[in-house]
Write an enzyme that holds these catalytic residues in place. Structure first.
Site, PDB file in Angstrom:
ATOM      1  N   ASP A 180      44.456  51.526  34.851  1.00 19.01           N
ATOM      2  CA  ASP A 180      43.140  50.831  35.377  1.00 19.01           C
ATOM      3  C   ASP A 180      42.675  51.676  36.515  1.00 19.01           C
ATOM      4  O   ASP A 180      43.373  51.415  37.443  1.00 19.01           O
ATOM      5  CB  ASP A 180      43.467  49.451  35.654  1.00 19.01           C
ATOM      6  CG  ASP A 180      42.387  48.604  35.935  1.00 19.01           C
ATOM      7  OD1 ASP A 180      41.530  49.090  37.049  1.00 19.01           O
ATOM      8  OD2 ASP A 180      42.361  47.324  35.820  1.00 19.01           O
ATOM      9  N   HIS A 181      41.695  52.429  36.169  1.00 22.05           N
ATOM     10  CA  HIS A 181      41.449  53.409  37.446  1.00 22.05           C
ATOM     11  C   HIS A 181      41.112  52.828  38.718  1.00 22.05           C
ATOM     12  O   HIS A 181      41.047  53.539  39.658  1.00 22.05           O
ATOM     13  CB  HIS A 181      40.438  54.440  36.775  1.00 22.05           C
ATOM     14  CG  HIS A 181      39.135  54.153  36.817  1.00 22.05           C
ATOM     15  ND1 HIS A 181      38.552  53.228  35.777  1.00 22.05           N
ATOM     16  CD2 HIS A 181      37.918  54.351  37.603  1.00 22.05           C
ATOM     17  CE1 HIS A 181      37.349  52.956  36.145  1.00 22.05           C
ATOM     18  NE2 HIS A 181      36.707  53.553  37.167  1.00 22.05           N
ATOM     19  N   HIS A 243      39.723  45.439  35.665  1.00 24.48           N
ATOM     20  CA  HIS A 243      39.297  45.960  37.082  1.00 24.48           C
ATOM     21  C   HIS A 243      39.368  44.706  37.996  1.00 24.48           C
ATOM     22  O   HIS A 243      39.978  44.766  39.268  1.00 24.48           O
ATOM     23  CB  HIS A 243      38.144  46.721  37.357  1.00 24.48           C
ATOM     24  CG  HIS A 243      38.042  47.927  36.241  1.00 24.48           C
ATOM     25  ND1 HIS A 243      39.073  48.557  36.085  1.00 24.48           N
ATOM     26  CD2 HIS A 243      37.027  48.369  35.479  1.00 24.48           C
ATOM     27  CE1 HIS A 243      38.639  49.590  35.226  1.00 24.48           C
ATOM     28  NE2 HIS A 243      37.559  49.415  34.865  1.00 24.48           N
TER      29      HIS A 243
END
Ligand code: BG6
Length: 489
Positions: A180-181, A243
């Protein structure tokens, strides 16, 4: 003496010719190379369907890093560690060839059997690849075996479970690194430090002092070239399920027993499980959905979502979501967590605002006295701001709002590492703290699935906000009902 910085591994990237690999992965690996985390003992295999030679692949890798200052000096040395293997994910022969190459490189670079598999491609083949990795013996080596996997992790809880089951055939939960950047962003990683390293904040992080918390992830871009994927997904799956809820869990979690991956994850999962799951008409009361129409931005007319060439012209997909979440536990009872995310809005920003309650008695006699707000600017302009009141210069006791600013930069002035760079390094080191655990993913899907199920019962009146605006009016009303408004500075 062994170099402590250096990580030894064979990194196999499925989707090696793709956009993600070019834009994010190769530059990140290059930064790790430059900093000495990758040195002699690493090799990268890029795989995809196309027939490329090693030389052509290396040229592409070199191009992907050419904008990085100073890269001309060592680009060739870096790219010499890259190998290309044309690969058909459903064909056994392909795996046999890939395995032979892996073994050869393992020996050539003395990689001690450490293997990192990166799935940077369409998710429909994740299960197939994982089971082949297992059945063809890629994970029979001595070293570590880890799988990095990109979102989307399923389309709903059921498909996520299926996907997870297929991955678990080859990898244990602690070998699966779900990217999950946003969890790799500096200011998101700052949340636990800010909360738990500061007694001042730790003491007031509860419903006695906090009035509401806001998490905004806004974008100016539309769906660009990704209309086909996006139309099946919408903002709720693209940005909220992952996110946004990850950020909420870091804000809402209780202090972990220790700073270990397991302790932090346990608390995040507990926070996510405390989120109220809305059903029936509660969904419409607490969730707002929107879709952008045409609009004018900087003199340019932008087309509506439905006019995008890859999107259904009567699409009911959400490009905007706002919600009021409640965390049902002692710490947070009564404190709304407002979240919003959308495309084609007036600004690109990820911002968290913690609004504190006002004084119970108005010593300063002024209802309009600004409240105290702690703001975490995730992007752009990474920083932390605290809004307080201070005395107006001059005579008397009049107050004025002031702002304490902290701008987040590296201590030595070097650029802050990009999320992917940090996350790849974490995965090489075996630190899964800033990756999503299956319990987090499944709990988030459960919440989101209930909302989508309710939404599917009615056809929304879309479009309901103009490109370049702040989103649908209903998103403002959601807060206005509780006497609040979106923090916007
Ligand atoms: C991705 C979404 O996960 O995040 C995209 O799929 C979105 O739709 C992107 O644009 C935003 O990421 P960032 O890092 O640019 O804020």
């Amino acid at each position: 003496m062994a170099d402590k910085l250096e990580q030894k591994a064979l990194i196999t990237i499925f989707g090696g010719t793709g956009d993600l690999a070019n834009r994010k992965l190769y530059p990140s690996l290059y930064h790790l190379f430059r900093k000495g985390y990758l040195k002699e003992h690493f090799a990268v295999i890029g795989t995809a369907r196309r027939e490329w030679s090693d030389d052509f692949f290396r040229q592409k890798v070199t191009e992907s890093i050419q904008d990085i200052e100073g890269s001309e000096k060592d680009a060739e040395a870096f790219a010499s560690h890259f190998y290309y293997q044309s690969h058909d994910v459903t064909n056994r022969e392909s795996y046999v060839k890939l395995k032979n190459l892996s073994e050869k490189l393992d020996e050539k670079y003395q990689l001690e059997g450490n293997r990192l598999f990166y799935l940077a491609m369409a998710p429909n083949f994740f299960g197939t690849i994982a089971s082949r990795i297992q059945s063809e013996g890629f994970v029979d080596t001595e070293g570590f075996h880890r799988l990095i996997i990109e979102k989307p992790f399923g389309h709903d809880l059921e498909s996520a479970k299926e996907l997870n089951d297929s991955l678990r055939l080859a990898f244990n939960e602690n070998e699966i690194y779900r990217i999950d950047h946003y969890l790799g962003k500096e200011l998101v990683q700052n949340i636990p430090v800010l909360r738990f390293a500061n007694p001042l904040l730790n003491a007031v992080w509860n419903n006695k002092y906090i009035a509401n918390i806001q998490v905004s992830l806004t974008e100016t871009l539309g769906v660009e070239e990704r209309g086909r994927y996006y139309d099946e997904s919408g903002a709720i799956r693209d940005m909220i399920q992952n996110h946004t809820l990850q950020i909420v869990s870091l804000l809402a979690m209780n202090p972990p027993i220790d700073l270990t991956t397991e302790d932090i994850r346990n608390e995040k999962v507990r926070a996510l499980r405390s989120l109220r799951v809305y059903e029936g008409k509660e969904v419409a009361e607490n969730f707002v959905r929107g879709q952008y129409g045409a609009g004018e931005v900087d003199g340019e007319t932008l087309e509506s979502y439905r006019d995008d060439k890859n999107v259904d012209s009567a699409s009911t997909t959400d490009t905007f979501v706002a919600a009021k979440l409640m965390v049902d536990n002692d710490r947070w009872a009564g404190v709304p967590f407002y979240i919003r995310s959308g495309k084609r809005l007036n600004k690109k920003a990820t911002q968290i605002a913690i609004e504190f309650k006002k004084n119970p008695h108005h010593l300063f006699g002024d209802e309009s006295l600004a409240g105290n707000t702690l703001v975490i600017n995730v992007q752009p302009d990474e920083g932390i701001y605290l809004y307080l009141n201070a005395k107006k210069p001059g005579g008397g006791m009049e107050s004025m709002p002031i702002q304490l600013d902290y701008s987040h930069t590296s201590p030595d002035g070097s650029p802050i590492p990009e999320a992917y760079e940090k996350l790849i390094l974490d995965s090489l080191r075996g630190d899964a703290t800033y990756f999503s655990h299956w319990d987090e993913v499944s709990t988030s899907w459960n919440l989101v699935d209930h909302v989508i199920e309710e939404w599917n019962k009615e056809t929304p009146e879309f479009p309901n906000y103009a490109s370049g605006s702040t989103g649908p009016k209903a998103a403002d009303e959601l807060l206005a009902r509780d006497g609040f408004k979106w923090f916007d500075k």
